[in-house]
Scaffold this motif. Structure first.
Motif, PDB file in Angstrom:
ATOM      1  N   VAL A 392      -4.894  -5.699  -5.090  1.00 29.14           N
ATOM      2  CA  VAL A 392      -4.774  -4.920  -3.865  1.00 29.14           C
ATOM      3  C   VAL A 392      -3.348  -5.058  -3.353  1.00 29.14           C
ATOM      4  CG1 VAL A 392      -5.539  -4.639  -1.475  1.00 29.14           C
ATOM      5  CG2 VAL A 392      -7.204  -5.194  -3.261  1.00 29.14           C
ATOM      6  N   ARG A 393      -2.707  -3.916  -3.091  1.00 27.81           N
ATOM      7  CA  ARG A 393      -1.347  -3.923  -2.560  1.00 27.81           C
ATOM      8  C   ARG A 393      -1.330  -3.065  -1.294  1.00 27.81           C
ATOM      9  NH1 ARG A 393       2.670  -1.395  -6.566  1.00 27.81           N
ATOM     10  NH2 ARG A 393       1.840  -3.115  -7.839  1.00 27.81           N
ATOM     11  N   VAL A 394      -0.785  -3.614  -0.217  1.00 33.14           N
ATOM     12  CA  VAL A 394      -0.778  -2.918   1.075  1.00 33.14           C
ATOM     13  C   VAL A 394       0.653  -2.751   1.549  1.00 33.14           C
ATOM     14  CG1 VAL A 394      -1.561  -2.944   3.473  1.00 33.14           C
ATOM     15  CG2 VAL A 394      -3.052  -3.839   1.661  1.00 33.14           C
ATOM     16  N   ASP A 395       1.088  -1.510   1.699  1.00 36.48           N
ATOM     17  CA  ASP A 395       2.420  -1.207   2.226  1.00 36.48           C
ATOM     18  C   ASP A 395       2.366  -0.486   3.567  1.00 36.48           C
ATOM     19  OD1 ASP A 395       3.604  -2.301  -0.045  1.00 36.48           O
ATOM     20  OD2 ASP A 395       3.552  -0.399  -1.125  1.00 36.48           O
ATOM     21  N   ASP A 396       1.177  -0.145   4.028  1.00 33.85           N
ATOM     22  CA  ASP A 396       1.046   0.571   5.303  1.00 33.85           C
ATOM     23  C   ASP A 396      -0.233   0.091   5.979  1.00 33.85           C
ATOM     24  OD1 ASP A 396       0.441   2.581   7.335  1.00 33.85           O
ATOM     25  OD2 ASP A 396       1.959   3.827   6.359  1.00 33.85           O
ATOM     26  N   ASP A 397      -0.113  -0.349   7.218  1.00 32.72           N
ATOM     27  CA  ASP A 397      -1.264  -0.902   7.929  1.00 32.72           C
ATOM     28  C   ASP A 397      -1.615  -0.070   9.162  1.00 32.72           C
ATOM     29  OD1 ASP A 397      -3.336  -2.729   8.163  1.00 32.72           O
ATOM     30  OD2 ASP A 397      -2.218  -4.042   9.509  1.00 32.72           O
ATOM     31  N   ARG A 398      -1.260   1.213   9.157  1.00 31.63           N
ATOM     32  CA  ARG A 398      -1.576   2.061  10.302  1.00 31.63           C
ATOM     33  C   ARG A 398      -3.074   2.402  10.332  1.00 31.63           C
ATOM     34  NH1 ARG A 398       2.579   6.935   9.658  1.00 31.63           N
ATOM     35  NH2 ARG A 398       2.077   6.525   7.450  1.00 31.63           N
ATOM     36  N   GLU A 399      -3.546   2.759  11.517  1.00 28.86           N
ATOM     37  CA  GLU A 399      -4.933   3.130  11.699  1.00 28.86           C
ATOM     38  C   GLU A 399      -5.149   4.604  11.358  1.00 28.86           C
ATOM     39  OE1 GLU A 399      -6.064   2.190  15.686  1.00 28.86           O
ATOM     40  OE2 GLU A 399      -6.752   0.167  15.150  1.00 28.86           O
ATOM     41  N   VAL A 400      -6.346   4.907  10.872  1.00 25.29           N
ATOM     42  CA  VAL A 400      -6.786   6.279  10.659  1.00 25.29           C
ATOM     43  C   VAL A 400      -8.125   6.441  11.369  1.00 25.29           C
ATOM     44  CG1 VAL A 400      -5.611   6.456   8.438  1.00 25.29           C
ATOM     45  CG2 VAL A 400      -7.990   5.714   8.511  1.00 25.29           C
ATOM     46  N   ARG A 401      -8.522   7.677  11.574  1.00 28.30           N
ATOM     47  CA  ARG A 401      -9.820   7.930  12.209  1.00 28.30           C
ATOM     48  C   ARG A 401     -10.813   8.342  11.130  1.00 28.30           C
ATOM     49  NH1 ARG A 401     -11.368   7.945  17.205  1.00 28.30           N
ATOM     50  NH2 ARG A 401     -13.232   9.081  17.882  1.00 28.30           N
ATOM     51  N   VAL A 402     -11.756   7.479  10.864  1.00 30.27           N
ATOM     52  CA  VAL A 402     -12.653   7.694   9.732  1.00 30.27           C
ATOM     53  C   VAL A 402     -13.915   6.880   9.964  1.00 30.27           C
ATOM     54  CG1 VAL A 402     -11.799   5.761   8.342  1.00 30.27           C
ATOM     55  CG2 VAL A 402     -12.629   7.800   7.184  1.00 30.27           C
ATOM     56  N   ASP A 403     -14.970   7.207   9.237  1.00 26.86           N
ATOM     57  CA  ASP A 403     -16.187   6.402   9.235  1.00 26.86           C
ATOM     58  C   ASP A 403     -15.967   5.246   8.250  1.00 26.86           C
ATOM     59  OD1 ASP A 403     -18.734   5.300   8.585  1.00 26.86           O
ATOM     60  OD2 ASP A 403     -19.718   7.142   9.236  1.00 26.86           O
ATOM     61  N   LEU A 419     -13.143   1.421 -13.321  1.00 29.80           N
ATOM     62  CA  LEU A 419     -13.622   0.301 -14.123  1.00 29.80           C
ATOM     63  C   LEU A 419     -14.483   0.774 -15.294  1.00 29.80           C
ATOM     64  CD1 LEU A 419     -14.553  -2.158 -11.231  1.00 29.80           C
ATOM     65  CD2 LEU A 419     -12.597  -2.315 -12.751  1.00 29.80           C
ATOM     66  N   LYS A 420     -15.172   1.886 -15.098  1.00 27.01           N
ATOM     67  CA  LYS A 420     -16.065   2.377 -16.145  1.00 27.01           C
ATOM     68  C   LYS A 420     -15.312   3.127 -17.233  1.00 27.01           C
ATOM     69  CE  LYS A 420     -20.370   4.884 -16.851  1.00 27.01           C
ATOM     70  NZ  LYS A 420     -21.536   5.520 -16.208  1.00 27.01           N
ATOM     71  N   TYR A 421     -14.346   3.957 -16.842  1.00 31.21           N
ATOM     72  CA  TYR A 421     -13.699   4.837 -17.805  1.00 31.21           C
ATOM     73  C   TYR A 421     -12.254   4.459 -18.106  1.00 31.21           C
ATOM     74  CZ  TYR A 421     -17.729   7.811 -16.911  1.00 31.21           C
ATOM     75  OH  TYR A 421     -19.005   8.286 -16.789  1.00 31.21           O
ATOM     76  N   GLY A 422     -11.647   3.602 -17.260  1.00 30.41           N
ATOM     77  CA  GLY A 422     -10.253   3.234 -17.466  1.00 30.41           C
ATOM     78  C   GLY A 422     -10.108   1.877 -18.129  1.00 30.41           C
ATOM     79  N   ARG A 423      -8.912   1.368 -18.089  1.00 32.07           N
ATOM     80  CA  ARG A 423      -8.619   0.048 -18.636  1.00 32.07           C
ATOM     81  C   ARG A 423      -7.706  -0.709 -17.677  1.00 32.07           C
ATOM     82  NH1 ARG A 423      -8.211   2.707 -23.823  1.00 32.07           N
ATOM     83  NH2 ARG A 423      -5.951   2.842 -23.636  1.00 32.07           N
ATOM     84  N   ALA A 424      -7.744  -2.034 -17.760  1.00 35.10           N
ATOM     85  CA  ALA A 424      -6.885  -2.876 -16.922  1.00 35.10           C
ATOM     86  C   ALA A 424      -5.413  -2.641 -17.309  1.00 35.10           C
ATOM     87  CB  ALA A 424      -7.274  -4.337 -17.113  1.00 35.10           C
ATOM     88  N   PRO A 425      -4.507  -2.940 -16.369  1.00 31.65           N
ATOM     89  CA  PRO A 425      -4.747  -3.497 -15.026  1.00 31.65           C
ATOM     90  C   PRO A 425      -5.206  -2.425 -14.042  1.00 31.65           C
ATOM     91  CG  PRO A 425      -2.394  -3.211 -15.403  1.00 31.65           C
ATOM     92  CD  PRO A 425      -3.055  -2.883 -16.702  1.00 31.65           C
ATOM     93  N   PHE A 426      -5.977  -2.903 -13.018  1.00 31.04           N
ATOM     94  CA  PHE A 426      -6.493  -2.017 -11.981  1.00 31.04           C
ATOM     95  C   PHE A 426      -5.808  -2.348 -10.663  1.00 31.04           C
ATOM     96  CE2 PHE A 426      -9.899  -2.714 -15.080  1.00 31.04           C
ATOM     97  CZ  PHE A 426     -10.168  -1.406 -15.472  1.00 31.04           C
ATOM     98  N   LEU A 427      -5.503  -1.320  -9.902  1.00 27.37           N
ATOM     99  CA  LEU A 427      -4.762  -1.505  -8.644  1.00 27.37           C
ATOM    100  C   LEU A 427      -5.325  -0.581  -7.581  1.00 27.37           C
ATOM    101  CD1 LEU A 427      -2.259  -2.416  -6.919  1.00 27.37           C
ATOM    102  CD2 LEU A 427      -1.039  -0.472  -7.967  1.00 27.37           C
ATOM    103  N   VAL A 428      -5.505  -1.116  -6.364  1.00 25.66           N
ATOM    104  CA  VAL A 428      -5.789  -0.304  -5.184  1.00 25.66           C
ATOM    105  C   VAL A 428      -4.592  -0.456  -4.259  1.00 25.66           C
ATOM    106  CG1 VAL A 428      -7.385   0.198  -3.307  1.00 25.66           C
ATOM    107  CG2 VAL A 428      -8.264  -0.736  -5.453  1.00 25.66           C
ATOM    108  N   HIS A 429      -3.870   0.631  -4.050  1.00 19.62           N
ATOM    109  CA  HIS A 429      -2.595   0.598  -3.332  1.00 19.62           C
ATOM    110  C   HIS A 429      -2.726   1.399  -2.036  1.00 19.62           C
ATOM    111  CE1 HIS A 429       1.997   1.627  -3.362  1.00 19.62           C
ATOM    112  NE2 HIS A 429       1.679   0.728  -2.461  1.00 19.62           N
ATOM    113  N   VAL A 430      -2.535   0.733  -0.895  1.00 17.49           N
ATOM    114  CA  VAL A 430      -2.548   1.390   0.412  1.00 17.49           C
ATOM    115  C   VAL A 430      -1.090   1.612   0.822  1.00 17.49           C
ATOM    116  CG1 VAL A 430      -3.317   1.265   2.811  1.00 17.49           C
ATOM    117  CG2 VAL A 430      -4.694   0.196   0.998  1.00 17.49           C
TER     118      VAL A 430
END
Length: 525
Positions: A392-403, A419-430
């Motif tokens: 997990v990589r976070v470069d922006d911590d602003r608020e959004v309006r969402v559920d 995870l099912k169809y791809g391969r590592a490495p896996f990243l979630v980047h905000v």
């Protein structure tokens, strides 16, 4: 097999993309006297492991990413022609076993069979009996074709009043402007005609009687069939060119009926004229029944995997301490939690898809920091898992309006897809992008075939050419949830291969300070 070969434990390679199931089979086979010498999570790697280890027995899953079992089977058979190859799958035995046996399998085990019955079946297959027996399949549930043939489509009788109201509205001439809410809210015992139109099980589209056929009203079903662009004031041609062409062709007819392709589905359209507008009724019932049958089949397959793991672990509860130590039992409990979360994700998508079609999807919009949702999701689902590692990589911590719960479902679906169809490495980047906060879900797998990208976010669609199908709902749910929250979702190939799925959310506008009240806080006196 020769007596010398039987003097040592039979060597086994397990090829399955579910790590929890591989561990369960490894424990059961070890308890049964077999020697598991290798494992793999996809067909391509499985071929390599088989070539390295030269096993006596291969347990091979059919539904896997990268390369499925049917593709890998001929190469495995050439590498170890004397080995027994037993196919594992969640598909119905009569549905897939003949194909597997035709390309070289010796037997077929349907997922969901008990561990003891699998051991007995494998033992029979490898017994070395002098009189060869015809290959057979081990199945513990009815094949999908049989269960489907007994399944009747669900009738939503509660939608009938909406259809009646729609007919009444068309016959009565020009109604009040439909984009406005009804003047008299519905009481507890009745609903307004406006609500009935919105809830109708068929698409109801009102068009201005002019060359551009601008959309005046589209109920929930029509919006689902036509897409998010079916908003009041939009020319019909911008939403659906084929439908606009057919409406123009039948413009002077008092009544007309025809079939039209909408979003890949064949829909029956019926036109009626009012005093000042054109009503188009879109009936996709026959296509919906076909979609429902396919959804039942593919969802049943997706559910069988987690259920097989959970049932197998329940079976191990009768094993003694010599078979399972405290550390192994703790790992198995972790497997139960993971597989239960997978089932929860599948049922959540099914429920959301039903709510989308019924027009009952609800949101609790509030200021949210995407970082918190992403970090909590990854921590809860992949806590303590050495593989795969999700960064997990976070470069922006602003608020959004969402559920927040819907955002978690969206990110979870994209990550599960990676995870099912791809391969590592896996990243979630905000990250930030002007007045938007973007969430990238990145993998380094083969990516999405170019010919499938236009259909990627459609309901019940899956890329062809692989047995690994999925429910066909995950990305459709993500797209629909995004559109309902002033967000977008898109796909792009990764710079160095793989896939990048991006959710783009509008930044929450900062609240303005209250204007000062005259005389309050004034210290000039």
């Amino acid at each position: 097999m020769s007596a010398a070969a039987r003097a040592r434990p039979l060597r086994v390679v397990i090829i399955d993309d579910t790590a929890d199931l591989r561990e369960l089979l490894r424990l059961a086979l070890g308890r049964g006297g077999y020697d598991v010498v290798g494992e793999a999570g996809d067909g391509r790697r499985g071929i390599e492991v088989v070539r390295e280890q030269r096993p006596d027995l291969v347990l091979l899953d059919l539904s896997m990413p990268v390369m499925d079992g049917l593709e890998a089977l001929p190469s495995i058979r050439r590498s170890v022609p004397r080995a027994k190859v037993v196919v594992l799958s969640g598909f119905g035995a009569t549905q897939m076993s003949e194909r597997a046996l035709a390309v070289g399998a010796d037997g077929y085990v349907q997922k969901g069979a008990s561990l003891d019955s699998i051991l007995d079946y494998v033992g029979e297959m490898t017994s070395g009996a002098s009189s060869p027996r015809a290959p057979r399949s081990l199945s513990v549930v009815p094949p999908l074709e049989e269960s489907e043939s007994r399944t009747h489509p669900v009738r939503e009788d509660d939608g009938a009043p909406g259809a009646e109201a729609a007919g009444a509205a068309g016959a009565a001439g020009a109604p009040e402007p439909v984009e406005q809410a009804p003047r008299n809210p519905a009481s507890a015992s009745q609903i307004s005609w406006w609500q009935a139109l919105s809830m109708a099980p068929m698409g109801i589209l009102e068009l201005a009687d002019e060359p551009l056929f601008r959309i005046v009203f589209a109920n929930t079903t029509a919006q689902r069939l036509l897409g998010s662009s079916a908003s009041p004031g939009t020319p019909l041609g911008f939403t659906s060119g084929p439908l606009a062409t057919l409406v123009a062709y039948h413009r002077l007819d008092a009544d007309a009926s025809f079939e039209v392709e909408l979003d890949g589905a064949t829909v029956r359209a019926t036109m009626r004229r009012t005093g000042w507008s054109v009503l188009v009724f879109l009936d996709s019932a026959s296509d919906d029944v076909g979609l429902l049958r396919r959804a039942i089949a593919t969802t049943a397959h997706e559910i069988r995997g987690p259920v097989a793991v959970i049932c197998g672990i329940a079976e191990t509860s009768e094993w003694g301490e010599d078979d399972l130590g405290p550390e192994v039992r703790a790992r198995l409990m972790g497997s139960v939690a993971r597989q239960a979360r997978m089932l929860d994700s599948i049922t959540a998508d099914l429920l959301t898809a039903a709510q989308i079609q019924r027009g009952t999807l609800r949101f609790d919009l509030r200021p949210v920091r995407p970082r918190q949702v992403v970090e909590s999701l990854v921590h809860d689902r992949y806590r303590g898992d050495p593989d795969p590692v999700v960064e997990v990589r976070v470069d922006d911590d602003r608020e959004v309006r969402v559920d927040p719960l819907r955002l978690e479902q969206m990110v979870g679906n994209l990550l599960g897809n990676a995870l099912k169809y791809g391969r590592a490495p896996f990243l979630v980047h905000v990250r930030g992008e002007d007045d938007r906060v973007c969430i990238d879900v990145v993998d380094h797998g083969p990516g999405v075939p170019e010919g499938f990208r236009d259909d990627l976010f459609r309901e019940f669609t899956r890329a062809s050419g692989t047995v690994a199908t999925g429910t066909g709902l995950g990305l459709y749910v993500v797209r629909t949830l995004a559109e309902a929250q002033d967000a977008t979702v898109g796909y792009a190939p990764g710079r160095y291969g793989g896939s990048v799925f991006t959710i783009s959310l509008a930044v929450e506008a900062p609240s303005l300070p209250e204007p000062p009240v005259e005389g309050v806080g004034d210290s000039s006196e």
